[in-house]
Design an enzyme around this catalytic site. Structure first.
Site, PDB file in Angstrom:
ATOM      1  N   CYS A 495       0.818  -1.217   0.000  1.00  0.00           N
ATOM      2  CA  CYS A 495       0.000   0.000   0.000  1.00  0.00           C
ATOM      3  C   CYS A 495       0.849   1.263   0.000  1.00  0.00           C
ATOM      4  O   CYS A 495       0.446   2.282  -0.569  1.00  0.00           O
ATOM      5  CB  CYS A 495      -0.970  -0.025   1.170  1.00  0.00           C
ATOM      6  SG  CYS A 495      -0.179  -0.128   2.790  1.00  0.00           S
ATOM      7  N   CYS A 696       9.935  39.589  14.268  1.00  0.00           N
ATOM      8  CA  CYS A 696       8.537  40.013  14.228  1.00  0.00           C
ATOM      9  C   CYS A 696       7.571  38.864  13.923  1.00  0.00           C
ATOM     10  O   CYS A 696       6.363  39.098  13.822  1.00  0.00           O
ATOM     11  CB  CYS A 696       8.355  41.112  13.177  1.00  0.00           C
ATOM     12  SG  CYS A 696       9.041  42.724  13.624  1.00  0.00           S
ATOM     13  N   CYS A 714       8.413  51.615   6.196  1.00  0.00           N
ATOM     14  CA  CYS A 714       7.575  50.928   7.179  1.00  0.00           C
ATOM     15  C   CYS A 714       8.413  50.254   8.245  1.00  0.00           C
ATOM     16  O   CYS A 714       7.997  50.170   9.417  1.00  0.00           O
ATOM     17  CB  CYS A 714       6.684  49.909   6.487  1.00  0.00           C
ATOM     18  SG  CYS A 714       5.410  50.647   5.432  1.00  0.00           S
ATOM     19  N   HIS A 727      14.764  44.612  17.732  1.00  0.00           N
ATOM     20  CA  HIS A 727      14.749  43.702  16.581  1.00  0.00           C
ATOM     21  C   HIS A 727      15.865  44.065  15.600  1.00  0.00           C
ATOM     22  O   HIS A 727      16.267  45.231  15.492  1.00  0.00           O
ATOM     23  CB  HIS A 727      13.401  43.775  15.869  1.00  0.00           C
ATOM     24  CG  HIS A 727      12.279  43.170  16.652  1.00  0.00           C
ATOM     25  ND1 HIS A 727      11.022  42.980  16.125  1.00  0.00           N
ATOM     26  CD2 HIS A 727      12.224  42.702  17.934  1.00  0.00           C
ATOM     27  CE1 HIS A 727      10.243  42.431  17.043  1.00  0.00           C
ATOM     28  NE2 HIS A 727      10.963  42.265  18.160  1.00  0.00           N
ATOM     29  N   HIS A 763      -1.663   1.335   7.283  1.00  0.00           N
ATOM     30  CA  HIS A 763      -2.203   1.177   5.927  1.00  0.00           C
ATOM     31  C   HIS A 763      -2.301   2.542   5.254  1.00  0.00           C
ATOM     32  O   HIS A 763      -2.916   3.470   5.786  1.00  0.00           O
ATOM     33  CB  HIS A 763      -3.579   0.521   5.966  1.00  0.00           C
ATOM     34  CG  HIS A 763      -4.192   0.343   4.616  1.00  0.00           C
ATOM     35  ND1 HIS A 763      -3.595  -0.423   3.628  1.00  0.00           N
ATOM     36  CD2 HIS A 763      -5.334   0.832   4.064  1.00  0.00           C
ATOM     37  CE1 HIS A 763      -4.341  -0.404   2.542  1.00  0.00           C
ATOM     38  NE2 HIS A 763      -5.405   0.364   2.793  1.00  0.00           N
TER      39      HIS A 763
END
Length: 848
Positions: A495, A696, A714, A727, A763
């Site tokens: 299978c 972020c 931005c 950051h 299976h």
């Protein structure tokens, strides 16, 4: 080492006899459990060693002797070789009663005797094998029902062995070779060719005893024994008439003469039986051909063996339950199989009992074995009936290989069935025999790997399709694939491979490049063979006809297994990634689909991507998009180029542990933010991005749980916040035309989902997306149903699964609260058991 005492003819010991006293007059029977060497009773020892393991022995003297180590030895006469006396250790013998001894003597194969003695169930059947017992008996053409009408020897010798006269019943009538007579002497009465004489080893099962049988009809007296007055004056007894009392008044020499004469008669009977001849080289070497000379040696040989003196009975010295004796090696050398029977032309005459005009064991579709120019050949019956101008019933057989006499299923310009030219053969039905590659005995399990061939699976075979075959369109997919016996047929733990191949090739060309790449010097010698097999026997017929037989997949499994990269590919449970690794890397040498880089490592190549991450408790039911992005972010990874296909392995450990109870399959996978040096979009103003900030990612204000990139403007505003002041954004390497926050359209790079592999309790099944509609799903199971028992066939099935759409429309919170047991159809398996997701780029995959 077993001791052997040799007695020369004319010696004092050879002429000594024992008076038939109460102590010495009783015969005791034994079965020799271990191999030994013996010297015949002549002056010079035999040049060749003889295996006596499984011989029936008799002893008329209860005296025993001891070797130098004090171990008890006995002097026994071998009934199967009446001119041989063995001095053997007591532990190497197993004492048996007279009834068992006679039954074993009726079995010419030594190894068969050992098997019966070592199996308590078989041994307990001997007393039950009485007159009028209904039994299952083995014939060369299979098992048959019958009833015991006679039990006893076929001559009047004291050691001739017990045989069983069976009257065949029901549809097996007419498959015998006697009406109850043997050599013009009647032992029971039945219709012509409805009876057989067999040894006990051919009786597979005893069903019941029918007490309502007309005893007189079958020539049985009131005691259940066959009357000698009704058998031409011979002692055709149902049980051994030569009881211990019968031999009490015989001298040892007379007893030996009786033994030898019985063996000559018994062997003659074995040769003249019209059952399958299983007298082996072992037993054939026992057939006496020297007449009086052998008799004189036998008579002198039964003299009492010298011993150290009289002692008490040594019956307590015999092991009551000896360890199980290994007889497999002897079976290989000693037992003649039904396969040997088929190959013996002289045993296959039309007068033989298994060459009847009509064989009810076969039907259209039966796999059979026939002789073609004295060679073994295999085929499947495609037609049964009569032919003009010929008597009896014939079978039209489609052979596995072409034969010189073969046709295309026509005979005398009339078509009876259709097959490839040269493979059609018309033979008498009585000449057909069960395929010897599949043993009839339940004691021998079928080799399921070898069984998976084009003949055994003839009713489920698929065609070979050459050339280039494209996947069916979205509108054709449902009609081609949907239904029973569709998809890829499963067999023997296949299978994992069936579902993987179905996902890869049924509706996508993402992997077609490997099907057509020419072989190079660096490729393995198996390259062309595996590629052709995969293309013409699996992919092409799957796309054109919607079905592939298990035999084709087994051929591929054998090829891959023979390379030795991974063992057990033909019969063991495996995982899809193991199969893909062998196929892609070791055989077809496919260029890796993924090229991944990170800040810490060089570019790495891979065929699939395994998701590794720490679970985010805030997300209960994630999408594949979320999991992939989180995994890439956690490991700080990027794709260095756009992949034509992407195989994503779900976050789970082994087959059992799943990190998430449900996963939503993302129909479209946006990998724009996962690509290195690719134009990106600012998450705030939607201008082209200049920087990316990994810190972020988990920010709860700006698109939580997503990769963040900003234009320079931005980025300054966002990181001016006191919560983000620490950051460290990283500059993106993008094309010049997308720098400086230019307001332009940024293209999205997306992959489309086309297949999902799922696993539950070891299976594998598969789901396929066959169109743009939300409900355009197919569910595939290579082992959805089964025809027959243990040696039957799996039935694959593909069915529409439109119910998936309603669950994809649910919000993740709703899906989380939904009990999977309440989900209709097979949808729960898609959401709960997903193991591997397959995506492709519809345009790019045409060029890669």
């Amino acid at each position: 080492m077993h001791k052997v005492q040799h007695y020369s003819v004319g010696s004092t010991a050879a002429v000594k006899s024992i008076a038939p006293t109460k102590r010495h007059g009783t015969l005791r029977y034994f079965l020799l459990l271990r191999l030994t060497e013996a010297v015949r009773c002549d002056v010079k020892p035999n040049a060749k060693n003889i295996s006596y393991k499984g011989c029936v022995c008799v002893m008329t003297d209860t005296e025993h002797s001891f070797d130098t180590y004090g171990r008890s030895t006995l002097d026994v006469t071998v009934i199967d070789f009446p001119d041989t006396i063995l001095k053997v250790y007591s532990k190497d013998l197993r004492e048996i009663d007279e009834e068992t001894a006679q039954v074993l003597l009726g079995i010419p194969s030594f190894s068969e005797r050992l098997l019966i003695v070592n199996e308590k169930v078989r041994l307990s059947m001997i007393p039950k094998a009485q007159l009028n017992a209904h039994v299952i008996v083995g014939l060369p053409t299979g098992m048959a029902r019958g009833v015991i009408r006679f039990r006893g020897p076929l001559d009047d010798g004291a050691f001739s062995g017990t045989l069983f006269g069976i009257e065949l019943l029901e549809c097996h009538r007419g498959k015998g070779n006697t009406n109850g007579t043997d050599h013009m002497h009647r032992y029971f009465t039945c219709d012509e060719d409805c009876g057989i004489f067999v040894g006990f080893h051919r009786i597979a099962e005893i069903k019941r005893v029918d007490s309502g049988i007309d005893q007189d009809k079958h020539l049985v007296d009131g005691n259940g024994l066959y009357s000698s007055s009704r058998s031409g004056g011979r002692t055709a007894h149902g049980l051994l008439s030569s009881s211990p009392d019968h031999l009490t008044n015989l001298t040892i020499q007379q007893c030996t003469q009786e033994l030898y004469r019985s063996q000559i008669n018994m062997r003659t009977n074995h040769r003249n039986q019209h059952t399958w001849p299983d007298s082996t080289a072992e037993s054939s070497s026992r057939v006496g051909r020297k007449g009086k000379a052998s008799m004189s040696k036998a008579s002198s040989n039964l003299a009492t063996c010298p011993s150290t003196g009289n002692v008490e009975s040594c019956s307590d010295r015999f092991s009551p339950c000896p360890e199980k004796v290994d007889v497999e090696e002897d079976l290989m050398n000693d037992q003649q199989s039904l396969k040997d029977l088929v190959l013996e032309e002289d045993l296959m005459s039309e007068q033989d009992f298994f060459a009847g005009e009509e064989n009810s064991l076969f039907e259209v579709g039966s796999v059979v074995e026939v002789l073609v120019k004295n060679k073994q050949a295999f085929g499947v019956i495609r037609w049964m009936g009569t032919l003009p101008g010929k008597d009896g019933k014939f079978a039209g057989v489609e052979m596995e290989e072409e034969v010189s006499e073969g046709t295309d299923g026509t005979c005398e310009k009339k078509s009876y069935f259709i097959c490839p030219p040269g493979k059609g053969l018309f033979v008498r039905l009585g000449r057909c025999h069960p395929d010897s590659r599949f043993p009839l005995s339940a004691a021998h399990a079928l080799d399921q790997v070898q069984r998976c061939n084009s003949i055994a699976f003839s009713n489920y075979r698929s065609e070979t399709v050459k050339g280039i075959v494209m996947p069916p369109s979205d509108t054709q997919a449902l009609s081609i694939f949907s239904g029973r016996t569709k998809g890829i047929q499963g067999h023997l733990n296949s299978c994992y491979m069936d579902s993987t191949l179905f996902c890869m090739f049924a509706l996508s060309t993402a992997f077609d490049g490997m099907l057509h790449r020419p072989m190079t010097e660096s490729d393995s010698r198996e390259y062309n063979r595996v590629q052709r097999l995969l293309r013409e026997d699996i992919v092409n017929p799957l796309r054109r006809h919607g079905y592939v037989s298990a035999t084709k997949v087994m051929q591929l499994r054998k090829e891959l297994d023979s390379m030795g990269c991974v063992t057990g590919l033909t019969n063991e449970e495996k995982d899809p990634e193991e199969f893909l690794n062998i196929l892609f890397q070791h055989v077809l040498k496919v260029e890796p689909f993924l090229k991944i880089s990170s800040e810490k490592t060089n570019i790495q190549e891979s065929y699939l991507y395994q998701i590794f991450l720490e679970r985010d408790g805030r997300v209960q039911v994630p999408t594949v998009q979320q999991l992939l992005e989180q995994s890439f972010h956690t490991a700080d990874l990027k794709l260095t180029e756009m992949p034509s296909c992407l195989i994503v392995q779900a976050p789970r450990f082994g087959r059992e542990f799943k990190m998430f109870s449900k996963i939503i399959p993302s129909l479209e996978l946006d990998i724009t933010n996962l690509l290195q040096d690719s134009p990106r979009e600012c998450v705030v103003c939607e201008r082209s991005a200049d920087v990316e900030c990994r810190d972020c990612y988990l920010d709860m204000v700006i698109s939580p749980g997503q990769i963040k990139q900003y234009c320079n403007t931005c980025s300054q505003q966002v990181h001016h916040h006191r919560g983000r002041i620490n950051h460290t954004p990283r500059e993106l390497h993008v094309p010049p035309e997308f720098r400086d926050g230019a307001s332009r359209f940024v293209p999205r790079e997306c992959l489309q989902l086309f297949g999902v592999l799922c696993i539950e309790t070891s299976h594998y099944v598969a789901f396929l997306k066959y169109g743009a509609a939300d409900d355009a799903w197919l569910f595939f199971d290579s082992m959805a149903d089964r025809e027959g028992g243990q040696d039957g066939f799996n039935i694959p099935e593909v069915r529409p699964c439109p119910e998936v759409a309603q669950y994809l429309s649910l919000h993740p919170d709703q899906l989380d609260k939904l009990d999977s047991r309440q989900m209709t159809g097979s949808a729960s398996r898609l959401f709960c058991d997903a193991y591997m997701f397959m995506y492709h780029h519809p345009q790019l995959m045409q060029y890669k």
